[in-house]
Design an enzyme around this catalytic site. Sequence first.
Site, PDB file in Angstrom:
ATOM      1  N   HIS A 356       0.809  -1.229   0.000  1.00 23.98           N
ATOM      2  CA  HIS A 356       0.000   0.000   0.000  1.00 23.98           C
ATOM      3  C   HIS A 356       0.837   1.272   0.000  1.00 23.98           C
ATOM      4  O   HIS A 356       0.331   2.331   0.363  1.00 23.98           O
ATOM      5  CB  HIS A 356      -0.899   0.055   1.233  1.00 23.98           C
ATOM      6  CG  HIS A 356      -1.949  -0.994   1.278  1.00 23.98           C
ATOM      7  ND1 HIS A 356      -3.218  -0.809   0.787  1.00 23.98           N
ATOM      8  CD2 HIS A 356      -1.906  -2.254   1.752  1.00 23.98           C
ATOM      9  CE1 HIS A 356      -3.927  -1.911   0.975  1.00 23.98           C
ATOM     10  NE2 HIS A 356      -3.145  -2.810   1.560  1.00 23.98           N
ATOM     11  N   LYS A 539      -8.157  13.570   4.703  1.00 20.98           N
ATOM     12  CA  LYS A 539      -7.233  12.431   4.639  1.00 20.98           C
ATOM     13  C   LYS A 539      -6.236  12.593   5.769  1.00 20.98           C
ATOM     14  O   LYS A 539      -6.179  13.656   6.392  1.00 20.98           O
ATOM     15  CB  LYS A 539      -6.499  12.406   3.297  1.00 20.98           C
ATOM     16  CG  LYS A 539      -5.840  13.741   2.911  1.00 20.98           C
ATOM     17  CD  LYS A 539      -5.243  13.725   1.510  1.00 20.98           C
ATOM     18  CE  LYS A 539      -6.234  13.880   0.412  1.00 20.98           C
ATOM     19  NZ  LYS A 539      -6.425  12.727  -0.435  1.00 20.98           N
ATOM     20  N   ARG A 540      -5.472  11.551   6.045  1.00 20.12           N
ATOM     21  CA  ARG A 540      -4.406  11.698   7.033  1.00 20.12           C
ATOM     22  C   ARG A 540      -3.471  12.824   6.634  1.00 20.12           C
ATOM     23  O   ARG A 540      -3.314  13.119   5.443  1.00 20.12           O
ATOM     24  CB  ARG A 540      -3.617  10.384   7.149  1.00 20.12           C
ATOM     25  CG  ARG A 540      -4.325   9.318   7.955  1.00 20.12           C
ATOM     26  CD  ARG A 540      -4.547   9.738   9.387  1.00 20.12           C
ATOM     27  NE  ARG A 540      -3.308   9.706  10.133  1.00 20.12           N
ATOM     28  CZ  ARG A 540      -3.010   8.786  11.052  1.00 20.12           C
ATOM     29  NH1 ARG A 540      -3.865   7.858  11.372  1.00 20.12           N
ATOM     30  NH2 ARG A 540      -1.853   8.824  11.685  1.00 20.12           N
ATOM     31  N   LYS A 545       1.148  14.262   0.955  1.00 20.18           N
ATOM     32  CA  LYS A 545      -0.225  14.529   0.512  1.00 20.18           C
ATOM     33  C   LYS A 545      -0.436  16.028   0.249  1.00 20.18           C
ATOM     34  O   LYS A 545      -1.370  16.409  -0.439  1.00 20.18           O
ATOM     35  CB  LYS A 545      -1.233  14.016   1.544  1.00 20.18           C
ATOM     36  CG  LYS A 545      -1.196  12.481   1.706  1.00 20.18           C
ATOM     37  CD  LYS A 545      -2.201  12.017   2.759  1.00 20.18           C
ATOM     38  CE  LYS A 545      -2.105  10.537   3.095  1.00 20.18           C
ATOM     39  NZ  LYS A 545      -2.835   9.669   2.131  1.00 20.18           N
ATOM     40  N   THR A 647      -8.511   6.435  -1.707  1.00 18.84           N
ATOM     41  CA  THR A 647      -9.862   5.885  -1.813  1.00 18.84           C
ATOM     42  C   THR A 647     -10.878   6.983  -1.520  1.00 18.84           C
ATOM     43  O   THR A 647     -12.008   6.935  -2.022  1.00 18.84           O
ATOM     44  CB  THR A 647     -10.085   4.709  -0.841  1.00 18.84           C
ATOM     45  OG1 THR A 647      -9.581   5.091   0.445  1.00 18.84           O
ATOM     46  CG2 THR A 647      -9.370   3.466  -1.312  1.00 18.84           C
ATOM     47  N   LYS A 651     -14.576   7.989  -3.269  1.00 18.62           N
ATOM     48  CA  LYS A 651     -15.823   8.261  -2.542  1.00 18.62           C
ATOM     49  C   LYS A 651     -16.371   9.619  -2.951  1.00 18.62           C
ATOM     50  O   LYS A 651     -17.586   9.802  -3.145  1.00 18.62           O
ATOM     51  CB  LYS A 651     -15.569   8.240  -1.025  1.00 18.62           C
ATOM     52  CG  LYS A 651     -15.163   6.866  -0.507  1.00 18.62           C
ATOM     53  CD  LYS A 651     -14.505   6.911   0.880  1.00 18.62           C
ATOM     54  CE  LYS A 651     -13.773   5.596   1.135  1.00 18.62           C
ATOM     55  NZ  LYS A 651     -12.857   5.656   2.295  1.00 18.62           N
TER      56      LYS A 651
HETATM   57  O1  NBX Z   1      -3.644   2.676   1.776  1.00 20.49           O
HETATM   58  C1  NBX Z   1      -2.974   3.840   2.225  1.00 20.49           C
HETATM   59  C2  NBX Z   1      -2.335   4.542   1.043  1.00 20.49           C
HETATM   60  O2  NBX Z   1      -1.609   5.678   1.484  1.00 20.49           O
HETATM   61  C3  NBX Z   1      -3.443   4.978   0.092  1.00 20.49           C
HETATM   62  O3  NBX Z   1      -2.893   5.555  -1.055  1.00 20.49           O
HETATM   63  C4  NBX Z   1      -4.291   3.754  -0.289  1.00 20.49           C
HETATM   64  O4  NBX Z   1      -5.414   4.156  -1.001  1.00 20.49           O
HETATM   65  C5  NBX Z   1      -4.754   3.002   0.952  1.00 20.49           C
HETATM   66  C6  NBX Z   1      -5.484   1.725   0.606  1.00 20.49           C
HETATM   67  O5  NBX Z   1      -4.759   0.975  -0.297  1.00 20.49           O
HETATM   68  N1  NBX Z   1      -2.005   3.447   3.232  1.00 20.49           N
HETATM   69  C7  NBX Z   1      -2.333   3.484   4.532  1.00 20.49           C
HETATM   70  O6  NBX Z   1      -3.441   3.856   4.902  1.00 20.49           O
HETATM   71  N2  NBX Z   1      -1.378   3.066   5.398  1.00 20.49           N
HETATM   72  C8  NBX Z   1      -1.529   2.991   6.728  1.00 20.49           C
HETATM   73  O7  NBX Z   1      -2.548   3.353   7.282  1.00 20.49           O
HETATM   74  C9  NBX Z   1      -0.400   2.459   7.559  1.00 20.49           C
HETATM   75  C10 NBX Z   1      -0.664   2.070   8.859  1.00 20.49           C
HETATM   76  C11 NBX Z   1       0.367   1.613   9.644  1.00 20.49           C
HETATM   77  C12 NBX Z   1       1.652   1.534   9.122  1.00 20.49           C
HETATM   78  C13 NBX Z   1       1.914   1.914   7.834  1.00 20.49           C
HETATM   79  C14 NBX Z   1       0.874   2.381   7.035  1.00 20.49           C
HETATM   80  N3  NBX Z   1       2.680   1.083   9.909  1.00 20.49           N
END
Ligand code: NBX
Length: 800
Positions: A356, A539-540, A545, A647, A651
Amino acid sequence: MDLRNGLRPLGSTPAEFEQDLLSNLYYRRGTTVESASAQDAYETLALTVRDRLAARRARTAAAHYESNPRWVYYLSAEYLLGPQLEQNLLYSGTTDLAPAALKALGFSPEEVAALDVEPGLGNGGLGRLAACLLDALATLDIPAVGYGIRYDLGIFKQEFQNGEQVERPDDWAFQGDPWEFPAPDDWQTVGFYGFIGPEGWVPGEVVHGEPSHLLVPGYGTETVNIVRLWRARAAQASFDLRRFSAGQYAEAVQDAVRAENISKVLYPDDSTDMGRELRLKQQYFLVSCSLRDIVRRFRFRNSDWADFPAKTVIQLNDTHPTLAIPELMRLLVDEERLEWEQAWSLVRSTFAYTCHTLLPEALETWPVEMLGRLLPRHLEIIYKINAELLDEVRSRFPGDVSRVRRMSLIQEEPERRVRMANLAVTGTFAVNGVAELHSQLLTSTTFTDFAELWPDRFTNVTNGVSPRRFVRLANPGLSTLITSGLGSDAWLRDLSLLSGLAPLADDATFRSQWRAEKRRAKAALGLGDPGAMLDVMIKRFHEYKRQQLKLLHVITLYHRLRSNPGAFGVPRTVLFGGKAAPAYYAAKSIIRLINAVSATIAADPVSSGLLRVVFPANYNVTLAEKIIPAADLSEQISMAGKEASGTGNMKLALNGAITIGTLDGANVEIRDRVGADNFFLFGLDTPAAAALRASDYRPRSVYDADDELRAALDAILGGAFGGVGQDVAQSLLDRDEYLTLADYRSYVDKQDEVSAAWQDQEQWTRMSILNTANSGFFSADRTVADYLSRIWHATPVRPA
Ligand code: NBX
């Protein structure tokens, strides 16, 4: 309804629902209508709704047992399930019954519904994707179980104090969770530490994993799957009565506390490896409990290990559950006494891995020292897997020493660490990225060496979202309009049908109804002027970003407003939502600066009615469902080549927001589908961004050459916003790692086109409708269908 087990069918009339509520209130909640609190009413309602899914669950389980199917197991450290009540009402067909019955008993449905707390067991996109995939798996009748951790404390609650993010614990299950079915008798044992003796691994610490599950109903079908969440419990006898009697109360429970800490808290980190032993323990805890459960379930109907891969596919949601690979090797070799080669071939045919990220710093590694201490046998197994991998690399690429070094599961410098992504690629039969561009970049950059060794292993599965949650539940008004436009609600199970809306973009009546729905959603969000464009970035918080780019645009708009209020074209409300990892100081500075800019603009009468910045605290699924329907403009402005997919972009497009975005992640596919005319594209693309990064990029020259940019940064540096945010501006001027300044002009000019487009509301509405009409591809049902045909190869099983 199922009468085989002697179940009384649950009624579907208001009177019957009311009876069931009453009976649950008396017999399960132990109270009466006269003395029930709102919490009593809520819990009773939850049980009554849950009961309606339980019979379907029983029939699903029976059908699964009967057919001994191939199972999809989804292993994820995170699930952002969202509020359960509204979803379960919809999926059980009681959306109208329930409030009527509550009212008849004298309860306020709104007050009761407000007590539903979302289980925030995830950080962001990755956790929400897991929830959307489970929803789609059930909707497509695929036998599937999601495995995760039942954290006591989910993702922190965000508050602002003086504009700064403050984190508060999210004690989401403090009152208990009425949606959960505890299954304490299915507990598993998990070992940690210890040594390897003549008989094998002797763990030094043992804890129990106690599962409970939540129901995952399919929409428009009978299937109800489950997500099984593990909670750590001290192994029995960990209470030290001797110490307790001696008055050492804390010491008496310390072993229990240590064990239970494993599932205490979700790590609120979506970018970097926290480097904490407890996190590694969490990962192994999840993996070990889940694999034993999977094996137990395999044995219900099977006895030959050779059949395991035919009956089981285990999807690893990023590298967090990658220890499942050495763990299954250990179970097969040490406990089941299989030969290494046979075990490895079974393992390699069972697991698949989804990546991801594109950020190199987000690829997990663990210190060899720590992993070896916590899991000595697993480290041995990893070494053996590595030796075989490197033999294969050497024989395919003789003499290529640096390739061997790059591909090794062990990084040597500056300290020895285990590379979890390399392990995940090595121990699986399929590796996928989450959007076309991302999957290409994975094979051309992150995993080039592996793609050269095993080209067939790599594939793409573009993400998708649940249309039930993010259109039907979040936006009931628009859903009704879509259904009337299409003449049926079949789109909820086949989102490609949305394309039938395209001709209606030319229908003036439909357009005005469409606009009315947007306005209604904005009013519901409490954003005063429904005539203003709602410009959202939710978003985060992460530098890649580029919330800071949006902020520079806001400051530029403000400057224009101040210098010539009469010429300010379009009233805008800019909405930010999102959390920053607690230790990510740069992201927290951006949050603080946004709040400061928001306050400055709000305090200046010149902006009244024209420009507003709002930043509601604690963005989560509940809030997303309110914001997304109201959005006019969707900000997807990451530096190209950094966002794996996104995502939220899907939405928002599905709800008729128009995207302003870079060619990053799934934006590329959104633009391809909705059409270049219905998408505001700006900025450097991936090769251009990479080239600029690799060159002698000087953000200061960009600043020198652009008056508006200079004015925006100077304002921050000069303390115009309460003296806040100098660090943000300084880092942009000095380094600008994510090319914010390089993309500024292109972005601001494109935003001017956005404002111009907004002035033609008929045309804007056309674009909005076409965004919805052409986004049907981004359903999680299509994503699951792609996983099925490319990776999982499982087939539906429908309850009788
Ligand atoms: O996953 C996200 C990506 O940044 C997005 O582009 C993508 O759409 C989404 C689903 O595929 N990644 C993400 O949310 N990562 C984490 O939340 C995360 C949590 C813990 C960690 C590393 C990443 N140690």
